[in-house]
Motif scaffolding. Sequence first.
Motif, PDB file in Angstrom:
ATOM      1  N   UNK A 226       0.811  -1.224   0.000  1.00  0.00           N
ATOM      2  CA  UNK A 226       0.000   0.000   0.000  1.00  0.00           C
ATOM      3  C   UNK A 226       0.841   1.270   0.000  1.00  0.00           C
ATOM      4  N   UNK A 227       1.886   1.288   0.822  1.00  0.00           N
ATOM      5  CA  UNK A 227       2.625   2.544   0.990  1.00  0.00           C
ATOM      6  C   UNK A 227       4.012   2.234   1.563  1.00  0.00           C
ATOM      7  N   UNK A 228       4.913   3.187   1.378  1.00  0.00           N
ATOM      8  CA  UNK A 228       6.209   3.114   2.067  1.00  0.00           C
ATOM      9  C   UNK A 228       6.280   4.364   2.944  1.00  0.00           C
ATOM     10  N   UNK A 229       6.397   4.167   4.240  1.00  0.00           N
ATOM     11  CA  UNK A 229       6.345   5.282   5.179  1.00  0.00           C
ATOM     12  C   UNK A 229       7.700   5.982   5.250  1.00  0.00           C
ATOM     13  N   UNK A 230       7.690   7.146   5.893  1.00  0.00           N
ATOM     14  CA  UNK A 230       8.927   7.943   5.960  1.00  0.00           C
ATOM     15  C   UNK A 230      10.074   7.206   6.631  1.00  0.00           C
ATOM     16  N   UNK A 231       9.730   6.299   7.558  1.00  0.00           N
ATOM     17  CA  UNK A 231      10.804   5.545   8.221  1.00  0.00           C
ATOM     18  C   UNK A 231      11.273   4.367   7.368  1.00  0.00           C
ATOM     19  N   UNK A 232      10.724   4.233   6.160  1.00  0.00           N
ATOM     20  CA  UNK A 232      11.160   3.185   5.241  1.00  0.00           C
ATOM     21  C   UNK A 232      10.368   1.903   5.351  1.00  0.00           C
TER      22      UNK A 232
END
Length: 255
Positions: A226-232
């Motif tokens: 779904x997504x890749x968050x800022x922390x990776x």
Amino acid sequence: MSKLSKTKIEEYLSNCGNTQVFVFESIDSTNSEAKRRINEGFASDGIFVAEHQTKGRGRQGKSFFSPAESGIYFTAVLHPNTSIEDTVGMTAAAAVVVTDVLERITNKHPMIKWVNDIFIDGKKVCGILAEAVSDFESNINKAVIVGIGINLTTDAFPEEISQTAGNIGTMPDKNLLSAELFMGLKAICSDLTERRFMDTYRNRSMVLGKTVTFSRNDIDYYATALDILKDGSLKVITDRGEELLLNSGEISIRF
Ligand code: BTN
């Protein structure tokens, strides 16, 4: 044929005054050599680059195929002045730097397979192994080691990776390539806290929206990325409707 040269790499480096360059015809692993030097007191920024590795190391204890002449085996030693938590972003940052450099060299669109494998035309052409040497008392990393192995023209791969590995299809000036990788990594260190580079990382991701498979605690999962968050971390929703955040480990993409 492009040959590695300490002098030429130094000529290409700009605004990197305190950087020491080490060139090897053959070495066990440029990451291992960098670590050994740091443990012996090497405290500057550095480039360790080889024509050939006898014990190239990959993630999760795997080896990295490193034949002579057809690839580049590069390690940057950097000192980002950030906390250990922020430095973890170096892995994703390095993937962004490598795709920038390879896009310019190849005129193709390198893609990132989470966490940090670089693919061109559906084949893995580059692996990245970032490691830290930490001072736990101050919560500051003594040094960050970013190892990058790129298959430039390598084409005779061992059986186990022959279906997945490829090359970038051209032999660039390896000295310029080494300098560009280093300068890109050095520049992106100033963004490790904000991580604005994650937008580019997401845009170049080859997993978002795809069905992926992975194992966790001996359970096999099918999920959509779904997504890749800022922390990776990678956010997925499993075929049972459960949202999970993956922090590390291997995933496979189902095409
Ligand atoms: C991976 O694909 O799992 C990561 C591979 C990283 C390979 C590079 S080559 C230069 C540096 N030295 C090593 O021993 N490993 C990294």
